[in-house]
Design a protein around this motif. Structure first.
Motif, PDB file in Angstrom:
ATOM      1  N   ASP A   1       0.810  -1.211   0.000  1.00 18.15           N
ATOM      2  CA  ASP A   1       0.000   0.000   0.000  1.00 18.15           C
ATOM      3  C   ASP A   1       0.845   1.262   0.000  1.00 18.15           C
ATOM      4  OD1 ASP A   1       0.902  -0.599   2.537  1.00 18.15           O
ATOM      5  OD2 ASP A   1      -0.868   0.187   3.552  1.00 18.15           O
ATOM      6  N   MET A   2       2.121   1.149   0.413  1.00 20.28           N
ATOM      7  CA  MET A   2       2.959   2.342   0.465  1.00 20.28           C
ATOM      8  C   MET A   2       3.171   2.942  -0.918  1.00 20.28           C
ATOM      9  SD  MET A   2       6.861   2.821   1.766  1.00 20.28           S
ATOM     10  CE  MET A   2       7.670   2.872   0.192  1.00 20.28           C
ATOM     11  N   ILE A   3       3.256   2.130  -1.946  1.00 20.73           N
ATOM     12  CA  ILE A   3       3.547   2.615  -3.289  1.00 20.73           C
ATOM     13  C   ILE A   3       2.297   2.597  -4.171  1.00 20.73           C
ATOM     14  CG2 ILE A   3       4.925   2.264  -5.367  1.00 20.73           C
ATOM     15  CD1 ILE A   3       6.609   3.177  -3.030  1.00 20.73           C
ATOM     16  N   TRP A   4       1.755   1.425  -4.423  1.00 19.25           N
ATOM     17  CA  TRP A   4       0.770   1.273  -5.489  1.00 19.25           C
ATOM     18  C   TRP A   4      -0.573   1.911  -5.141  1.00 19.25           C
ATOM     19  CZ3 TRP A   4       4.327   0.528  -8.606  1.00 19.25           C
ATOM     20  CH2 TRP A   4       5.377  -0.329  -8.332  1.00 19.25           C
ATOM     21  N   GLN A   5      -1.102   1.644  -3.960  1.00 16.64           N
ATOM     22  CA  GLN A   5      -2.375   2.263  -3.597  1.00 16.64           C
ATOM     23  C   GLN A   5      -2.229   3.762  -3.391  1.00 16.64           C
ATOM     24  OE1 GLN A   5      -3.775  -0.092  -0.292  1.00 16.64           O
ATOM     25  NE2 GLN A   5      -4.687  -1.630  -1.632  1.00 16.64           N
ATOM     26  N   THR A   6      -1.065   4.194  -2.931  1.00 15.69           N
ATOM     27  CA  THR A   6      -0.830   5.630  -2.763  1.00 15.69           C
ATOM     28  C   THR A   6      -0.839   6.343  -4.108  1.00 15.69           C
ATOM     29  OG1 THR A   6       0.428   5.298  -0.729  1.00 15.69           O
ATOM     30  CG2 THR A   6       0.806   7.358  -1.918  1.00 15.69           C
ATOM     31  N   ILE A   7      -0.235   5.732  -5.122  1.00 17.81           N
ATOM     32  CA  ILE A   7      -0.244   6.330  -6.457  1.00 17.81           C
ATOM     33  C   ILE A   7      -1.672   6.465  -6.973  1.00 17.81           C
ATOM     34  CG2 ILE A   7       0.327   5.849  -8.873  1.00 17.81           C
ATOM     35  CD1 ILE A   7       3.042   4.828  -7.898  1.00 17.81           C
ATOM     36  N   ILE A   8      -2.474   5.414  -6.787  1.00 21.27           N
ATOM     37  CA  ILE A   8      -3.873   5.477  -7.237  1.00 21.27           C
ATOM     38  C   ILE A   8      -4.622   6.576  -6.498  1.00 21.27           C
ATOM     39  CG2 ILE A   8      -6.067   4.233  -7.260  1.00 21.27           C
ATOM     40  CD1 ILE A   8      -4.458   1.659  -7.717  1.00 21.27           C
ATOM     41  N   ASP A   9      -4.505   6.587  -5.178  1.00 16.93           N
ATOM     42  CA  ASP A   9      -5.246   7.554  -4.364  1.00 16.93           C
ATOM     43  C   ASP A   9      -4.879   8.991  -4.706  1.00 16.93           C
ATOM     44  OD1 ASP A   9      -6.653   5.646  -2.990  1.00 16.93           O
ATOM     45  OD2 ASP A   9      -5.290   5.582  -1.287  1.00 16.93           O
ATOM     46  N   CYS A  10      -3.585   9.249  -4.816  1.00 20.56           N
ATOM     47  CA  CYS A  10      -3.117  10.637  -4.867  1.00 20.56           C
ATOM     48  C   CYS A  10      -2.973  11.220  -6.271  1.00 20.56           C
ATOM     49  CB  CYS A  10      -1.765  10.742  -4.148  1.00 20.56           C
ATOM     50  SG  CYS A  10      -1.859  10.336  -2.392  1.00 20.56           S
ATOM     51  N   PHE A  11      -2.907  10.363  -7.306  1.00 24.78           N
ATOM     52  CA  PHE A  11      -2.625  10.891  -8.642  1.00 24.78           C
ATOM     53  C   PHE A  11      -3.576  10.395  -9.733  1.00 24.78           C
ATOM     54  CE2 PHE A  11       1.309  10.599  -6.194  1.00 24.78           C
ATOM     55  CZ  PHE A  11       1.595  11.957  -6.082  1.00 24.78           C
ATOM     56  N   LEU A  12      -4.423   9.407  -9.430  1.00 23.26           N
ATOM     57  CA  LEU A  12      -5.275   8.835 -10.468  1.00 23.26           C
ATOM     58  C   LEU A  12      -6.758   8.829 -10.097  1.00 23.26           C
ATOM     59  CD1 LEU A  12      -3.027   5.741 -11.323  1.00 23.26           C
ATOM     60  CD2 LEU A  12      -3.177   7.890 -12.588  1.00 23.26           C
ATOM     61  N   SER A  13      -7.100   9.249  -8.901  1.00 19.37           N
ATOM     62  CA  SER A  13      -8.460   9.122  -8.381  1.00 19.37           C
ATOM     63  C   SER A  13      -9.363  10.275  -8.810  1.00 19.37           C
ATOM     64  CB  SER A  13      -8.422   9.081  -6.853  1.00 19.37           C
ATOM     65  OG  SER A  13      -7.959  10.326  -6.357  1.00 19.37           O
ATOM     66  N   ASP A  14     -10.664  10.105  -8.549  1.00 23.40           N
ATOM     67  CA  ASP A  14     -11.628  11.172  -8.810  1.00 23.40           C
ATOM     68  C   ASP A  14     -11.177  12.490  -8.195  1.00 23.40           C
ATOM     69  OD1 ASP A  14     -13.215   9.301 -10.045  1.00 23.40           O
ATOM     70  OD2 ASP A  14     -14.937   9.525  -8.721  1.00 23.40           O
TER      71      ASP A  14
END
Length: 432
Positions: A236-249
């Motif tokens: 979660d430190m890398i992959w979910q953080t990238i989704i949350d912070c740069f690819l999300s609504d």
């Protein structure tokens, strides 16, 4: 009423109450579980969970509500509340529901539960833990069998059903030796069957062994910049953080994402292919349809270093004008294997860390991250040496993915499929 009858009753009631468009999801679930505390069984219980989600759009205004009762009185009240919420909301042109495509029924059954075997395997694990890792205290363990039946319908004619069954294990543990104790750590996995002893699940034994090795940690005495190997336990430190912070609504609607104009552009090392893969055979009970009412598909987020997809919902897509994600994109993460073994990856590091757990805030728009490395180990001259006391690390998450080594080996826990990844340019210093 049955689930299907409930869903159709709700949909009809919403339209009769004035909704222009409507959707609802009905789910009935059951969980049978065993609890262990301090190496001893403490509880056996069965939990039931009924859920009803409603959404309406009336004159461009959205209303949503959620209840956990399926009796007619509660449903009628939820319908009235949902329409009332829509009537008082502000108009929003981006709100919509899924158009009809191919309606489907998905069977993700596991053949029913075998609670006797689940108890036996849980007991065997406790005994094996006592024999192989005498310094480990199993602070808690939950093993369970989950079953649910869900139907989603909307006023465009969309109808999806799924039957889902799976086993699950979650452990939390630490090592103790007299006055010494390690930081707690945990492990979780989702299973389609009970064919593999719990001790032999990917990374479980490794994390237990490393907890015992952490009873005599040392402090990093000086600040340096080095490489960090992020294990699958710290995904979660890398992959979910990238989704949350740069690819999300949120990040794309607000316009804060550094990648808002990067679809189709190179954003990472050529070695990186990063996906969300609910249909992967290694994923247990993966998503089959989204909360918006679309059938889920596997989706490349980054392929060969190139940004291929955002993680936008139907609303986020309509609001930004950018493509909608073809799954929910927050679970079932898969990173494709690289071309280097974990042993060779470690041998190539003069000084750095093996990172199992990270505690820190999400990055801001710049991508800067700072926090504490936990349950981690120092790498010196190509060898994993000492366990570390809590150690500060800082890096820019979008910069460190520009150069990555990715292991051939991958870990599967039924929820994700991940390799070990080595990132350069991380600042490491002893926690103050």
């Amino acid at each position: 009423m049955t689930r299907n009858e409930t869903a159709k009753y709700v949909l009809d009631a919403l339209i009769k109450a004035g909704a222009d468009k409507a959707a609802c999801r009905v789910s009935c679930g059951r969980k049978d579980e065993f609890n262990v505390e301090a190496n001893k069984f403490s509880l056996m219980r069965t939990l039931f969970n009924d859920e009803l989600f409603l959404k309406v759009i009336k004159e461009g205004r959205k209303g949503m509500t959620f209840i956990n009762k399926l009796d007619k009185q509660s449903i009628d009240q939820a319908v009235a509340d949902c329409v009332k919420l829509a009537s008082s909301a502000l108009p929003e042109e981006a709100e919509d529901i899924a158009e009809k495509s191919g309606n489907k029924n998905f069977d993700q059954g596991a053949g029913g539960s075998d609670m006797g075997k689940l108890f036996s395997m849980s007991k065997d694990f406790i005994g094996q833990l006592r024999d192989e890792f005498p310094k480990i205290v199993l602070e808690s363990m939950i093993t369970d069998f989950n079953s649910s039946k869900t139907i989603y319908v909307n006023s465009n004619g969309v109808e999806f059903e799924k039957n889902t069954e799976y086993y699950q294990i979650g452990t939390m543990f630490s090592a103790k030796d007299g006055e010494k104790s390690s930081s707690f750590n945990g492990y979780g996995a989702r299973l389609a069957s009970l064919n593999t002893p719990f001790m032999n699940l990917d990374m479980h034994k490794t994390l237990l062994r490393e907890s015992e090795q952490s009873l005599n940690p040392r402090m990093v005495e000086e600040k340096f910049t080095g490489k960090v190997i992020v294990t699958p336990a710290c995904s979660d430190m890398i992959w979910q953080t990238i989704i949350d912070c740069f690819l999300s609504d949120w990040s794309l609607i607000q316009g804060t994402s550094r990648w808002k104009d990067s679809l189709g552009a190179k954003v990472a090392d050529n070695a990186l292919t990063f996906r969300t893969s609910p249909l992967n055979p290694g994923i247990v009970a993966g998503e089959r349809f989204t909360s918006d009412g679309y059938e889920s598909q596997d989706m490349d987020i980054i392929r060969g270093g190139v940004l291929k997809s955002f993680a936008l919902s139907l609303y986020g897509s309509r609001k930004t004008g950018k493509p909608r994600a073809i799954n929910t994109a927050y679970e079932n993460i898969e990173v494709m294997p690289g071309n280097i073994s974990l042993d060779d990856m470690i041998k190539g590091i003069d000084r750095g860390l093996l990172l199992n757990r990270f505690s820190g805030a999400s990055p801001g728009p710049s991508g800067d991250v700072s926090g504490v490395a936990k349950n981690s180990f120092l790498i010196e001259n190509g060898t994993v040496t000492s366990a570390l006391k809590e150690t500060m690390i800082s890096f820019n998450i979008l910069d460190i993915i520009q150069k990555i080594d990715i292991s051939i080996e991958r870990c599967q826990n039924g929820v994700s499929v991940l390799p070990w990844c080595c990132f350069n340019g991380v600042t490491i210093s002893g926690a103050q």
